[in-house]
Design an enzyme around this catalytic site. Structure first.
Site, PDB file in Angstrom:
ATOM      1  N   ASN A  71       0.857  -1.197   0.000  1.00  0.00           N
ATOM      2  CA  ASN A  71       0.000   0.000   0.000  1.00  0.00           C
ATOM      3  C   ASN A  71       0.886   1.238   0.000  1.00  0.00           C
ATOM      4  O   ASN A  71       2.110   1.133   0.031  1.00  0.00           O
ATOM      5  CB  ASN A  71      -0.957  -0.026   1.199  1.00  0.00           C
ATOM      6  CG  ASN A  71      -0.200  -0.027   2.509  1.00  0.00           C
ATOM      7  OD1 ASN A  71       0.494   0.921   2.844  1.00  0.00           O
ATOM      8  ND2 ASN A  71      -0.309  -1.127   3.252  1.00  0.00           N
ATOM      9  N   ASP A 129      -4.169  -6.236   5.397  1.00  0.00           N
ATOM     10  CA  ASP A 129      -5.111  -7.125   6.083  1.00  0.00           C
ATOM     11  C   ASP A 129      -4.994  -8.552   5.567  1.00  0.00           C
ATOM     12  O   ASP A 129      -5.352  -9.502   6.256  1.00  0.00           O
ATOM     13  CB  ASP A 129      -6.553  -6.623   5.867  1.00  0.00           C
ATOM     14  CG  ASP A 129      -6.816  -5.347   6.665  1.00  0.00           C
ATOM     15  OD1 ASP A 129      -6.291  -5.238   7.785  1.00  0.00           O
ATOM     16  OD2 ASP A 129      -7.527  -4.451   6.154  1.00  0.00           O
ATOM     17  N   LYS A 150       8.912 -17.694  -9.811  1.00  0.00           N
ATOM     18  CA  LYS A 150       8.186 -16.587 -10.431  1.00  0.00           C
ATOM     19  C   LYS A 150       6.998 -17.137 -11.241  1.00  0.00           C
ATOM     20  O   LYS A 150       7.170 -18.081 -12.015  1.00  0.00           O
ATOM     21  CB  LYS A 150       9.151 -15.825 -11.345  1.00  0.00           C
ATOM     22  CG  LYS A 150       8.558 -14.604 -11.960  1.00  0.00           C
ATOM     23  CD  LYS A 150       9.617 -13.796 -12.692  1.00  0.00           C
ATOM     24  CE  LYS A 150       8.956 -12.727 -13.506  1.00  0.00           C
ATOM     25  NZ  LYS A 150       9.183 -12.826 -14.918  1.00  0.00           N
ATOM     26  N   ASP A 169      -3.674  -9.487  13.403  1.00  0.00           N
ATOM     27  CA  ASP A 169      -3.855  -8.079  13.765  1.00  0.00           C
ATOM     28  C   ASP A 169      -2.866  -7.748  14.882  1.00  0.00           C
ATOM     29  O   ASP A 169      -2.998  -8.236  16.009  1.00  0.00           O
ATOM     30  CB  ASP A 169      -5.300  -7.827  14.210  1.00  0.00           C
ATOM     31  CG  ASP A 169      -5.577  -6.336  14.324  1.00  0.00           C
ATOM     32  OD1 ASP A 169      -4.772  -5.634  14.972  1.00  0.00           O
ATOM     33  OD2 ASP A 169      -6.578  -5.877  13.759  1.00  0.00           O
ATOM     34  N   PHE A 198      -4.284   3.587  15.351  1.00  0.00           N
ATOM     35  CA  PHE A 198      -4.700   4.649  14.445  1.00  0.00           C
ATOM     36  C   PHE A 198      -5.902   4.173  13.645  1.00  0.00           C
ATOM     37  O   PHE A 198      -6.038   2.983  13.370  1.00  0.00           O
ATOM     38  CB  PHE A 198      -3.562   5.015  13.476  1.00  0.00           C
ATOM     39  CG  PHE A 198      -2.624   6.033  14.051  1.00  0.00           C
ATOM     40  CD1 PHE A 198      -1.727   5.671  15.046  1.00  0.00           C
ATOM     41  CD2 PHE A 198      -2.639   7.356  13.621  1.00  0.00           C
ATOM     42  CE1 PHE A 198      -0.869   6.601  15.605  1.00  0.00           C
ATOM     43  CE2 PHE A 198      -1.780   8.300  14.171  1.00  0.00           C
ATOM     44  CZ  PHE A 198      -0.897   7.919  15.162  1.00  0.00           C
ATOM     45  N   LYS A 248     -13.597   0.438  16.628  1.00  0.00           N
ATOM     46  CA  LYS A 248     -12.238  -0.113  16.509  1.00  0.00           C
ATOM     47  C   LYS A 248     -11.573  -0.214  17.884  1.00  0.00           C
ATOM     48  O   LYS A 248     -10.903  -1.195  18.193  1.00  0.00           O
ATOM     49  CB  LYS A 248     -11.419   0.814  15.601  1.00  0.00           C
ATOM     50  CG  LYS A 248     -10.408   0.106  14.763  1.00  0.00           C
ATOM     51  CD  LYS A 248      -9.966   0.942  13.573  1.00  0.00           C
ATOM     52  CE  LYS A 248     -10.873   0.715  12.367  1.00  0.00           C
ATOM     53  NZ  LYS A 248     -10.403   1.357  11.159  1.00  0.00           N
ATOM     54  N   LYS A 292     -10.552  -3.928  19.098  1.00  0.00           N
ATOM     55  CA  LYS A 292      -9.131  -4.288  19.179  1.00  0.00           C
ATOM     56  C   LYS A 292      -8.595  -4.247  20.605  1.00  0.00           C
ATOM     57  O   LYS A 292      -7.466  -4.640  20.842  1.00  0.00           O
ATOM     58  CB  LYS A 292      -8.315  -3.345  18.296  1.00  0.00           C
ATOM     59  CG  LYS A 292      -8.773  -3.356  16.844  1.00  0.00           C
ATOM     60  CD  LYS A 292      -7.663  -3.072  15.893  1.00  0.00           C
ATOM     61  CE  LYS A 292      -8.170  -3.088  14.458  1.00  0.00           C
ATOM     62  NZ  LYS A 292      -7.099  -3.324  13.510  1.00  0.00           N
TER      63      LYS A 292
END
Ligand code: CTP
Length: 408
Positions: A211, A279, A289, A308, A327, A341, A345
């Site tokens: 990301n 995730d 490959k 997590d 966060f 959240k 968590k």
């Protein structure tokens, strides 16, 4: 107040050096001890004697003065400081800092220090706007160097524009922001664990899922924790950011590695999960490959859920950090999502921000957050990511202190 704080002030060769005298006076008035190092240029504008009189200590100028070196070496000069301040920072001094040149006492001290560095640039407007200076500033910012100013105004050279050194009172405000322990909060003796950056989840030996996290927020948090005196472990996914001197950086690629590194770094007093952990990982990573077949038009990748890290660290256990902070980057119903959240968590605090396109927060230098805890929600004003990091770590220090008092 700056009671008991030790400032190492490096004075570069610019006309603004005269304002550094007033800076020394005001710093001492606030209780700081100031030691001064002048570059050769600096000593042409103001004499070392003037600084010695105002600081009450010998002012240093020459790297090769063996008598000075025997009394107090250049390494010791920076070790004994809580903060290094460069004022005025000339274009030349910034260029030397950005490139790691160390050919006089001032630049050698700057290379040898693992303390935070705050610079107050002062130069002609054209020099400030020169692409070389902009490049150097970008490098120094990435290295974690803090800036105050320059201001816009009439310049000694008769021109007008940005380049004027900030006034001593503004430099002192910046010093107090960088050294929040100036307000009595500290993380000395505490261990702060921070996860940061993206994770890379391999598909095959050459491809991965990732990301766009830059890791800037995690780096800013590590620097702020270090500034408050903490021992800091930064567990970072792949980023382009340089290591922070004085911070133990553990480099990882995958979420699974990040979790292992986080667990291995325990015990910690505070854990802050700022990483953008993937995730999902590829369920069956190819050993060779992947080759596309003739006529193949699609590829299905099966994904498995990653652990997590925040929830694992926050779960009740003997090694649970006292304060676990996560966060939440949301685009709608921010507070409701963040509260969900928080309980899902098991974190103590969630720092929630709105990352909708248009806010400029994702990848930008500023942020606007809400601190969500079991006792309520605090809306913080928009501020720089560095400033937010400093404020969050100061809050963490206060919370630990309060918990300690309550337990005594
Ligand atoms: N986090 C983590 N490990 C994961 C996933 C997330 O430690 N495998 C942490 C992040 O570092 C951050 C918080 O959890 O502190 C983010 O929560 P999460 O719910 O995963 O965020 P989003 O991916 O935005 O979730 P959502 O599915 O609600 O969009």
């Amino acid at each position: 107040m700056l009671d008991g704080k030790r400032i190492l002030l490096i004075v570069g060769g610019g006309i603004a050096a005269y304002k550094a005298l007033e800076l020394v006076r005001q710093l001492r008035e606030r209780g700081a001890a100031v030691r001064v190092v002048l570059t050769e240029g600096g000593s042409h504008f103001v004499t070392p004697l003037s600084f010695a009189v105002l600081s009450g200590e010998k002012a240093f100028t020459d790297l090769f003065d063996l008598k000075d070196e025997a009394e107090i070496g250049h390494i010791q000069l920076s070790r004994e400081a809580d903060l290094v301040v460069v004022a005025p920072a000339t274009a030349n001094l910034l260029a030397k800092m950005a490139n790691g040149l160390a050919n006089d006492l001032a630049s050698t001290v700057l290379m040898a220090t693992d303390k935070s560095v705050l610079v107050a640039p002062a130069m002609n407007v054209r020099m400030w706007e020169h692409p070389a200076t902009s490049r150097n500033i970008a490098v120094l910012r990435a290295d974690g160097v803090r800036f105050v100013g320059p201001e816009e105004g009439d310049m000694a050279c008769g021109e007008f524009g940005p380049g004027r050194m900030s006034e001593p009172s503004e430099i002192i405000d910046a010093i107090e922001r960088v050294l929040p322990s100036a307000h009595g909060v500290s993380l000395k003796g505490r261990h702060v664990l921070i996860t940061s950056g993206p994770t890379h989840e391999p598909i095959d030996p050459v491809r991965y899922i990732a990301n766009r996290s830059s890791g800037k927020q995690g780096h800013a948090l590590a620097l702020a924790a270090k500034d408050l005196g903490a021992r800091v472990t930064l567990i970072s996914g792949p980023t382009h950011l340089p290591d922070i001197p004085g911070v133990t950086t553990v480099k990882v690629e995958t979420a699974a590695d990040m979790l292992d590194a986080a667990l291995a770094a325990l015990p910690a007093d505070v854990a802050i999960c700022a990483a953008a952990v993937a995730d999902w990982r590829v369920a069956h990573q190819a050993e060779e490959k992947l080759k596309k077949a003739e006529g193949q038009t699609a590829l299905n990748l099966a994904l498995s859920r990653n652990p997590d890290i925040l929830a694992t660290l926050a779960a009740p256990s003997a090694s649970r950090p006292t304060l676990v902070i996560g966060f939440a980057a949301e685009t709608e119903t921010i507070i409701t999502h963040a509260q969900a959240k928080l309980s899902r968590k098991g974190a103590d605090w969630i720092v929630a921000n709105d990352v909708s396109p248009g806010t400029g927060i994702m990848g930008g230098g500023h942020t606007e957050v809400h601190l969500v805890s079991g006792t309520g929600v605090e809306d913080w004003p928009a501020m720089g990511k560095d400033e937010m990091a400093t404020k969050l770590l100061a809050r963490a220090a206060e919370a630990l202190h309060a918990m300690q008092l309550a337990a005594e």
